[in-house]
Design a protein around this motif. Sequence first.
Motif, mmCIF file in Angstrom:
data_model
loop_
_atom_site.group_PDB
_atom_site.id
_atom_site.type_symbol
_atom_site.label_atom_id
_atom_site.label_comp_id
_atom_site.label_asym_id
_atom_site.label_seq_id
_atom_site.Cartn_x
_atom_site.Cartn_y
_atom_site.Cartn_z
ATOM 1 N N LYS A 161 28.036 -2.644 7.476
ATOM 2 C CA LYS A 161 26.653 -2.190 7.330
ATOM 3 C C LYS A 161 25.710 -3.063 8.153
ATOM 4 N N ALA A 162 25.963 -4.373 8.142
ATOM 5 C CA ALA A 162 25.136 -5.303 8.917
ATOM 6 C C ALA A 162 25.282 -5.012 10.411
ATOM 7 N N ILE A 216 34.717 -2.803 9.230
ATOM 8 C CA ILE A 216 35.301 -3.927 9.954
ATOM 9 C C ILE A 216 36.507 -4.465 9.219
ATOM 10 N N GLY A 217 37.606 -4.518 9.928
ATOM 11 C CA GLY A 217 38.829 -5.060 9.348
ATOM 12 C C GLY A 217 39.466 -6.040 10.306
ATOM 13 N N LYS A 218 40.721 -6.373 10.023
ATOM 14 C CA LYS A 218 41.419 -7.326 10.871
ATOM 15 C C LYS A 218 42.537 -6.637 11.625
ATOM 16 N N ASN A 219 42.862 -7.200 12.759
ATOM 17 C CA ASN A 219 44.001 -6.726 13.521
ATOM 18 C C ASN A 219 44.851 -7.950 13.838
ATOM 19 N N ILE A 220 46.082 -7.935 13.389
ATOM 20 C CA ILE A 220 46.935 -9.107 13.551
ATOM 21 C C ILE A 220 48.171 -8.705 14.343
ATOM 22 N N THR A 221 48.448 -9.416 15.413
ATOM 23 C CA THR A 221 49.693 -9.154 16.140
ATOM 24 C C THR A 221 50.608 -10.354 15.951
ATOM 25 N N MET A 222 51.908 -10.081 15.939
ATOM 26 C CA MET A 222 52.882 -11.176 15.833
ATOM 27 C C MET A 222 54.177 -10.775 16.514
ATOM 28 N N GLN A 223 54.918 -11.775 16.922
ATOM 29 C CA GLN A 223 56.253 -11.561 17.454
ATOM 30 C C GLN A 223 57.231 -11.789 16.312
ATOM 31 N N VAL A 224 58.075 -10.800 16.029
ATOM 32 C CA VAL A 224 59.045 -10.959 14.953
ATOM 33 C C VAL A 224 60.453 -10.881 15.530
ATOM 34 N N LYS A 262 38.834 2.645 1.622
ATOM 35 C CA LYS A 262 37.829 3.671 1.940
ATOM 36 C C LYS A 262 36.724 3.767 0.896
ATOM 37 N N ASP A 263 37.092 3.557 -0.373
ATOM 38 C CA ASP A 263 36.122 3.765 -1.437
ATOM 39 C C ASP A 263 35.177 2.583 -1.626
ATOM 40 N N LEU A 264 35.455 1.488 -0.934
ATOM 41 C CA LEU A 264 34.610 0.309 -1.115
ATOM 42 C C LEU A 264 33.517 0.237 -0.057
ATOM 43 N N LEU A 265 32.402 -0.331 -0.443
ATOM 44 C CA LEU A 265 31.352 -0.628 0.525
ATOM 45 C C LEU A 265 31.860 -1.704 1.473
ATOM 46 N N MET A 280 26.030 -2.182 11.746
ATOM 47 C CA MET A 280 25.359 -0.918 12.030
ATOM 48 C C MET A 280 23.868 -1.155 12.229
ATOM 49 N N GLY A 281 23.286 -2.015 11.381
ATOM 50 C CA GLY A 281 21.879 -2.371 11.555
ATOM 51 C C GLY A 281 21.647 -3.029 12.902
ATOM 52 N N GLY A 282 22.544 -3.927 13.295
ATOM 53 C CA GLY A 282 22.417 -4.603 14.585
ATOM 54 C C GLY A 282 22.479 -3.636 15.740
ATOM 55 N N LEU A 283 23.391 -2.685 15.660
ATOM 56 C CA LEU A 283 23.524 -1.697 16.744
ATOM 57 C C LEU A 283 22.267 -0.862 16.856
ATOM 58 N N SER A 284 21.717 -0.505 15.707
ATOM 59 C CA SER A 284 20.516 0.322 15.745
ATOM 60 C C SER A 284 19.347 -0.488 16.311
#
Lengths: 81, 81
Positions: free
Chosen positions: B21-22, B40-48, B13-16, B24-28
Amino acid sequence: MNYTVEVKIMPLKDLLDPQGKAVMGGLSNLGLKGVADVRIGKNITMQVDADSADAARSVAEEAARKLLANPVMEQFEVTVQ
Amino acid sequence: MNYTVEVKIMPLKDLLDPQGKAVMGGLSNLGLKGVADVRIGKNITMQVDADSADAARSVAEEAARKLLANPVMEQFEVTVQ
């Protein structure tokens, strides 16, 4: 009102996911057993200022369709919190 | 038993988040108003394959700690379905 919206973008089920396959190889090299079918997608959160949760959802869906997801290779899912 | 596990990895949360940000500029630029704080982060699914949901969760947590997430910049959250 301000809504927190989450957009989850995953590669389509029928497509190969080479990135996931590479990660699966890495996990197996690390000695982690029993992991299969790793798929890697994106998770995007945003704050949407809208009149209702439905309005926030449709802004996020439009964002996903127009910019965030590639419909040829990816599917997306929008959750308003 | 076979469990579907989802690992969500987001920038701290504390990091840029320059990628967010890019976007957000595109959406605007696309005329989508009212969107802020895109991250933006990652979402990983797996079968365990594991004996219990708890065992599946700890396999996924180990995978996240050792390979999937970078603890200096990212936090992760594991969900067993």
